[in-house]
Design an enzyme around this catalytic site. Sequence first.
Site, mmCIF file in Angstrom:
data_model
loop_
_atom_site.group_PDB
_atom_site.id
_atom_site.type_symbol
_atom_site.label_atom_id
_atom_site.label_comp_id
_atom_site.label_asym_id
_atom_site.label_seq_id
_atom_site.Cartn_x
_atom_site.Cartn_y
_atom_site.Cartn_z
ATOM 1 N N LYS A 70 -20.642 -24.058 37.959
ATOM 2 C CA LYS A 70 -20.902 -23.323 36.715
ATOM 3 C C LYS A 70 -22.313 -22.740 36.607
ATOM 4 O O LYS A 70 -23.284 -23.352 36.986
ATOM 5 C CB LYS A 70 -20.676 -24.245 35.498
ATOM 6 C CG LYS A 70 -19.246 -24.601 35.222
ATOM 7 C CD LYS A 70 -18.363 -23.416 34.910
ATOM 8 C CE LYS A 70 -18.600 -22.808 33.555
ATOM 9 N NZ LYS A 70 -18.158 -23.647 32.455
ATOM 10 N N GLN A 129 -39.947 -23.168 -4.590
ATOM 11 C CA GLN A 129 -40.551 -23.873 -3.447
ATOM 12 C C GLN A 129 -39.599 -23.875 -2.243
ATOM 13 O O GLN A 129 -40.025 -23.952 -1.101
ATOM 14 C CB GLN A 129 -40.871 -25.312 -3.880
ATOM 15 C CG GLN A 129 -41.385 -26.192 -2.780
ATOM 16 C CD GLN A 129 -41.937 -27.490 -3.337
ATOM 17 O OE1 GLN A 129 -42.812 -27.484 -4.202
ATOM 18 N NE2 GLN A 129 -41.422 -28.607 -2.881
ATOM 19 N N SER A 166 -23.320 -27.111 34.717
ATOM 20 C CA SER A 166 -22.462 -28.108 34.078
ATOM 21 C C SER A 166 -22.678 -29.453 34.756
ATOM 22 O O SER A 166 -22.908 -29.509 35.968
ATOM 23 C CB SER A 166 -20.998 -27.675 34.224
ATOM 24 O OG SER A 166 -20.145 -28.795 34.187
ATOM 25 N N HIS A 178 -12.452 -1.534 21.135
ATOM 26 C CA HIS A 178 -11.477 -2.619 20.912
ATOM 27 C C HIS A 178 -11.417 -3.585 22.102
ATOM 28 O O HIS A 178 -10.374 -4.179 22.359
ATOM 29 C CB HIS A 178 -10.068 -2.065 20.646
ATOM 30 C CG HIS A 178 -10.014 -0.961 19.642
ATOM 31 N ND1 HIS A 178 -9.799 -1.180 18.297
ATOM 32 C CD2 HIS A 178 -10.196 0.381 19.779
ATOM 33 C CE1 HIS A 178 -9.823 -0.033 17.652
ATOM 34 N NE2 HIS A 178 -10.066 0.936 18.531
ATOM 35 N N GLU A 229 -25.637 -17.697 24.427
ATOM 36 C CA GLU A 229 -24.763 -18.429 23.498
ATOM 37 C C GLU A 229 -25.552 -19.014 22.336
ATOM 38 O O GLU A 229 -25.125 -18.961 21.180
ATOM 39 C CB GLU A 229 -24.003 -19.532 24.244
ATOM 40 C CG GLU A 229 -22.946 -18.967 25.183
ATOM 41 C CD GLU A 229 -22.186 -20.045 25.931
ATOM 42 O OE1 GLU A 229 -20.986 -19.863 26.144
ATOM 43 O OE2 GLU A 229 -22.792 -21.064 26.311
HETATM 44 N N1 ARG Z 1 -45.218 -25.937 -3.990
HETATM 45 C C1 ARG Z 1 -44.938 -24.887 -4.907
HETATM 46 C C2 ARG Z 1 -44.075 -23.791 -4.260
HETATM 47 O O1 ARG Z 1 -43.984 -23.780 -3.086
HETATM 48 C C3 ARG Z 1 -46.182 -24.230 -5.392
HETATM 49 C C4 ARG Z 1 -46.838 -24.895 -6.522
HETATM 50 C C5 ARG Z 1 -45.966 -24.981 -7.657
HETATM 51 N N2 ARG Z 1 -46.543 -24.801 -8.912
HETATM 52 C C6 ARG Z 1 -46.340 -25.660 -9.849
HETATM 53 N N3 ARG Z 1 -46.765 -25.341 -10.996
HETATM 54 N N4 ARG Z 1 -45.684 -26.766 -9.663
HETATM 55 O O2 ARG Z 1 -43.508 -22.968 -4.933
#
Ligand code: ARG
Length: 446
Positions: A289, A328, A283, A157, A296
């Site tokens: 400082k 993606q 600082s 604590h 941090e």
């Molecule tokens: N850039 C896409 C990703 O990172 C891969 C290709 C996507 N495939 C597609 N059929 N658009 O997931």
Amino acid sequence: MAKKLWGGRFKKATDAQFEEFSRSIQYDYKLAEYDILHSMIHVTALFNAGMLTVQEGKQLNDALTQVLSGIEDGSFTPDLAYEDIHSDIQHRVEKIAGDAAGKLHTLRSRNDQIAFDVKAYCFSEAMDTIVRLRAVLIALEDLAVKYDGMCFPGYTHTQHAQVILFSDYCHCWAHMLARDLERFDSYLQRLSIPVGAGALAGSAIPSEAYAEAVKEVLDGEGPVSGPVVNALEHVSDRDFVVELLSIVSITQMHLSRFAEDMILYSTAEYRYLDLPEEFCTGSSLMPHKKNADFMELMRGSTGRVYGDLISVLTTMKGLPSSYNRDMQLDKEPLFSSLELLQNELEMLARFIPGITLREDVIVTALDDEHFYGVEVAQYLVEQGVAFADAHEVVGKLIRYAEDNDCEIREMSDEALRGFHPSLNQQAVNEVMTPEYAVNSKKSIKR
Ligand code: ARG
């Protein structure tokens, strides 16, 4: 305009702003080497399946090897005009291999490619993180050895609790990080990287052709497992991203707690530790400082890492099975968290050896009688007093010393006997020392 892999059915040009919005090349270029590996396996599978002539297979492989050597020697720079790394590499192969390049993508999908590439990236980065974790573990062990046998104030604590050994303190962090290392390791054991999923339904290329290709290209090395067992699942799955980010998050949580201790213990209020100057800043106004900025920033970065995990979890939660373009968006959080953690671990391995203890301050801190309440109670138990009664007696004794601003160790035998007949000055002075405190702890298997 850069040629697309899918232009045929479209009459209109892609909206320029949307094209920019959908682009991933600015970050997925980091997958280039894995994308080439996928292509090499695929080309070999096509050849094994009788879908490429010897000449075509050689032309494609030579072109891929040439692009790969550019990646390896650092001369490869992504062409940001392309949508993604798959299209960029396709274009490079076209420039080198001419017409044969038209067969590179035979019955293949980027859905399969991207799942393969990201998995291979995860494999390689998890390995790299393990190496860096090992270096930190060695630094912690060295620090424990440097201060072997030294007593240190233990807290619960954030209040004075009991005396511990500084080596145990170092090992406490080492155990946490060793568990993280095991998590990365067991992740690697479970990661399987298949090929041949097509878009979601497999393809006409026989699995045997892929199995042979994996053997031929990788020569039994590496994590690529062979033909896919469930193509739909393979293109749907990003568990391996979420899992890796979870392990990274747990590790980062440990680093953040370590940082918190370093910051606290190096303040003027504690003064137990001196932190290495190379990792501190000053600082612009206050000349005196010395701020623990590395610690941090490491503590603060935890927000980013948790954010990355939550970002991918949230992206995945509503997706129907199979590949969806949303996926993606797993890459930037994945790359960012791994790069951050690896960077931190690399610096930590240099930071830890620079930690020095202020032994005089620690000895003074350990003079506080509050650290020895348990030892006095333990002494009473050894005299046959029930622990509940001993606890009550010591509680009253400490309260008395606080109220009267005196030291228990300086109280007369008579005054001490007033609290319990088994207490006396010699006994309390014997048990209220750091050495007695740590040496009397027998439950720890050292
Ligand atoms: N850039 C896409 C990703 O990172 C891969 C290709 C996507 N495939 C597609 N059929 N658009 O997931």
